[in-house]
Design a protein around this motif. Structure first.
Motif, PDB file in Angstrom:
ATOM      1  N   LEU A   1     -26.992 -30.837 -23.359  1.00 37.60           N
ATOM      2  CA  LEU A   1     -26.531 -29.499 -23.716  1.00 37.60           C
ATOM      3  C   LEU A   1     -25.686 -28.916 -22.589  1.00 37.60           C
ATOM      4  CD1 LEU A   1     -29.814 -28.064 -25.256  1.00 37.60           C
ATOM      5  CD2 LEU A   1     -27.825 -28.961 -26.464  1.00 37.60           C
ATOM      6  N   PRO A   2     -24.700 -28.052 -22.917  1.00 41.64           N
ATOM      7  CA  PRO A   2     -23.836 -27.472 -21.882  1.00 41.64           C
ATOM      8  C   PRO A   2     -24.513 -26.310 -21.166  1.00 41.64           C
ATOM      9  CG  PRO A   2     -23.219 -26.612 -24.028  1.00 41.64           C
ATOM     10  CD  PRO A   2     -24.295 -27.645 -24.283  1.00 41.64           C
TER      11      PRO A   2
ATOM     12  N   ASP B   1     -36.470 -26.484 -15.907  1.00 41.42           N
ATOM     13  CA  ASP B   1     -35.351 -26.493 -16.846  1.00 41.42           C
ATOM     14  C   ASP B   1     -35.783 -25.788 -18.127  1.00 41.42           C
ATOM     15  OD1 ASP B   1     -34.016 -28.047 -15.010  1.00 41.42           O
ATOM     16  OD2 ASP B   1     -34.351 -29.943 -16.080  1.00 41.42           O
ATOM     17  N   LEU B   2     -34.835 -25.096 -18.761  1.00 44.41           N
ATOM     18  CA  LEU B   2     -35.159 -24.488 -20.047  1.00 44.41           C
ATOM     19  C   LEU B   2     -33.929 -24.488 -20.945  1.00 44.41           C
ATOM     20  CD1 LEU B   2     -34.243 -21.085 -20.148  1.00 44.41           C
ATOM     21  CD2 LEU B   2     -35.693 -21.257 -18.153  1.00 44.41           C
ATOM     22  N   ILE B   3     -34.184 -24.344 -22.222  1.00 43.33           N
ATOM     23  CA  ILE B   3     -33.127 -24.354 -23.228  1.00 43.33           C
ATOM     24  C   ILE B   3     -33.106 -22.996 -23.910  1.00 43.33           C
ATOM     25  CG2 ILE B   3     -32.215 -25.478 -25.296  1.00 43.33           C
ATOM     26  CD1 ILE B   3     -32.353 -27.298 -22.857  1.00 43.33           C
TER      27      ILE B   3
ATOM     28  N   ILE C   1     -30.201 -24.384 -19.177  1.00 45.09           N
ATOM     29  CA  ILE C   1     -30.334 -23.563 -17.974  1.00 45.09           C
ATOM     30  C   ILE C   1     -31.208 -24.333 -16.999  1.00 45.09           C
ATOM     31  CG2 ILE C   1     -31.137 -21.367 -17.030  1.00 45.09           C
ATOM     32  CD1 ILE C   1     -30.606 -20.114 -19.740  1.00 45.09           C
ATOM     33  N   PRO C   2     -30.621 -24.858 -15.926  1.00 43.57           N
ATOM     34  CA  PRO C   2     -31.374 -25.740 -15.025  1.00 43.57           C
ATOM     35  C   PRO C   2     -32.388 -25.001 -14.155  1.00 43.57           C
ATOM     36  CG  PRO C   2     -29.165 -25.406 -14.186  1.00 43.57           C
ATOM     37  CD  PRO C   2     -29.208 -24.740 -15.528  1.00 43.57           C
ATOM     38  N   LYS C   3     -33.355 -25.738 -13.686  1.00 43.23           N
ATOM     39  CA  LYS C   3     -34.335 -25.225 -12.734  1.00 43.23           C
ATOM     40  C   LYS C   3     -33.606 -24.640 -11.521  1.00 43.23           C
ATOM     41  CE  LYS C   3     -38.012 -26.893  -9.657  1.00 43.23           C
ATOM     42  NZ  LYS C   3     -38.836 -28.069  -9.270  1.00 43.23           N
TER      43      LYS C   3
END
Length: 500
Positions: free
Chosen positions: A48-49, A368-370, A376-378
């Motif tokens: 994912l971007p 990390d989360l989506i 959206i990186p850690k």
């Protein structure tokens, strides 16, 4: 001759040494940015971007795009943004804030480290800047503060007396700050503030003003390049270490001196000795209340006086409601709140109209989360643009206008307390105390005073502007007003309530 040569050689060697250190620092900074940028890029190869944002330069990203002032206005145009070799996520909508900061709060409740403020000065020991974990959870205060209502009412009576003695508002800001600080110190430490030059209030104000400077990247470059925290004080450019040491002493005094007062007054349980860890928790959680409640209370009450001048029709409606419900033989109290919907509407509209922390205190993701098909990186820094949320025309009709009616009509607009006190597990611990203080200030002041435009010796009246200051905390621009009793009985009532 040999001696002179030795001195010359030593001086040259020292110069080369300093140049080597400077060069090493610059190279280290460059390599650090390359490493961070490369690591972020590799992580961005996730399926994912990253969230969209303005294009940036190699290594430094959008460093030069960062706004110099009123960043919440610029951020409202950016949306979710990727900047400066790490991910900054600017949240402009309430629904997005809920999805990221509430529904995924186990991953987004940490705080970013601000080296000058957090590490060098020591604000990481306070609740607001503390990393998320067991210690922070132990600092949380109970939501209910009904038991403290009488204490807040008493301090507000003292506030009215100060206003009565200062009809031209020469010291209005000072009166408000003293009152806000008095409430917190009375509740957190059982301490009654002195009317003139109180040492604890002065100490707390000094510490908070230093904090405002310590978290500003433009003031201390160490906040941009964390590795500089290891620079010795004697080295060129290391003078910030001396400043940090002095400010850390102020903060330690803020935590320690009121606590020592409590112990000397035997307000703590003397039958059981506290462990060092327990004493530390008590000291820092109590001192954290000052930063959590005073700034918000001060800024909103100061805004209230300005609004009463800008919108005299609002002041007239509020007084009519108070006269009908409370009368003129006593001051309003918290029990009256449920019967004063328009006053309550003024309080809610103050929260919405002027945001003290326009972009709140940043969160940091620990995993990390989506969100919405974006990665959206850690380690991402998450900034909720609260100002944008409370001035969104799709949520609030005519958002730039002060309209208490939006919270009194049958179809109420959204309660701004959902935004302005923060999100998730980092919601402001002092929000209930601030809310009680602000309501009582508005109700009591309007029950006994007329607030009008200030006139100079020539009779010229001055209308305040609607400008605000820039920074992490935003305050109304300075202004003057006239504050006079509504009647002879009102002045007598202020003195009588305080004496009682």
């Amino acid at each position: 001759m040999l001696e002179r040569s030795a001195i010359h050689w030593s001086t040259s060697q020292s110069l080369v040494y300093y140049l080597d250190i400077i060069a090493l620092t610059l190279v280290s900074f460059f390599l650090y940015r390359v490493l961070i940028a490369s690591w972020t890029y590799l992580r961005s190869l996730h399926q994912l971007p990253l969230p969209p944002g303005p294009p940036g330069l190699p290594i430094i990203g959008n460093l030069f795009d960062m706004p110099k002032e009123k960043d919440w206005v610029a951020f409202s145009k950016w949306g979710d943004t990727y900047v400066f070799g790490m991910t900054f996520v600017i949240i402009n909508s309430h629904s997005t804030a809920l999805s990221i900061l509430e529904h995924q709060n186990s991953k987004t409740s940490d705080r970013p480290i601000v080296p000058m403020a957090s590490d060098l000065v020591g604000w990481k020991n306070t609740t607001g800047f503390m990393p998320y974990g067991e210690t922070m959870r132990s600092h949380r205060t109970p939501a209910a503060c009904k038991a403290f209502h009488s204490h807040v009412e008493l301090e507000m009576h003292r506030f009215l007396k100060r206003l009565l003695a200062d009809p031209e508002s020469k010291r209005l800001k000072e009166h408000i700050r003293k009152t806000a600080g008095s409430i917190v110190l009375r509740i957190s430490h059982g301490y009654q503030v002195q009317e003139a030059n109180d040492p604890f209030v002065d100490l707390a104000e000094k510490a908070v003003q230093q904090l405002v400077q310590a978290i500003n990247p433009a003031t201390f470059f160490v906040n941009v390049v964390p590795a500089l925290r290891y620079l010795p004080e004697w080295f060129p450019g290391g003078s910030f270490q001396k400043t940090a040491r002095e400010w850390a002493a102020t903060l330690d005094d803020l935590a320690g001196k009121p606590f020592a007062f409590v112990k000397s007054q035997m307000l703590l349980d003397s039958d059981r000795a506290l462990s060092a860890e327990e004493e530390t928790d008590i000291k820092w959680s109590a001192s954290s209340l000052y930063g959590a409640g005073v700034d918000t209370t001060y800024a909103i009450i100061y805004t209230f006086f300005k609004v009463m001048i800008l919108y005299p029709e609002v002041q007239a409606k509020a007084k009519a409601e108070i006269d009908q419900v409370v009368g003129n033989q006593r001051l309003p109290c918290m029990e009256d709140r449920k019967h004063l919907p328009y006053i309550n509407g003024i309080v809610l509209e103050l929260y919405r109209w002027h945001i003290v922390l326009p972009t709140a205190i940043p969160h940091r993701s620990t995993e990390d989360l989506i969100y919405n098909n974006y990665f959206i990186p850690k380690g991402s820094i998450i900034l909720p643009n609260v100002w944008k949320m409370t001035h969104d025309p799709t949520i609030y009709h005519s958002p730039m206008t002060f309209k208490p009616e939006r919270f009194t009509q049958p179809e109420l607009e959204r309660d701004p307390r959902q935004f302005m006190f923060g999100f998730g597990r980092r919601i402001c611990a002092g929000r209930h105390l601030a809310d009680v203080s602000i309501f009582l200030a508005c109700a009591m002041v309007l029950s006994v005073f007329d607030i009008t435009r200030y006139r100079d010796e020539n009779g010229e009246a001055f209308m305040p502007d609607t400008e605000v200051t820039s920074g992490i905390s935003s305050y109304p621009s300075d202004f003057r007003c006239t504050i006079l009793p509504r009647s002879e009985n009102a002045g007598v009532l202020v003195q009588a309530e305080l004496a009682g």
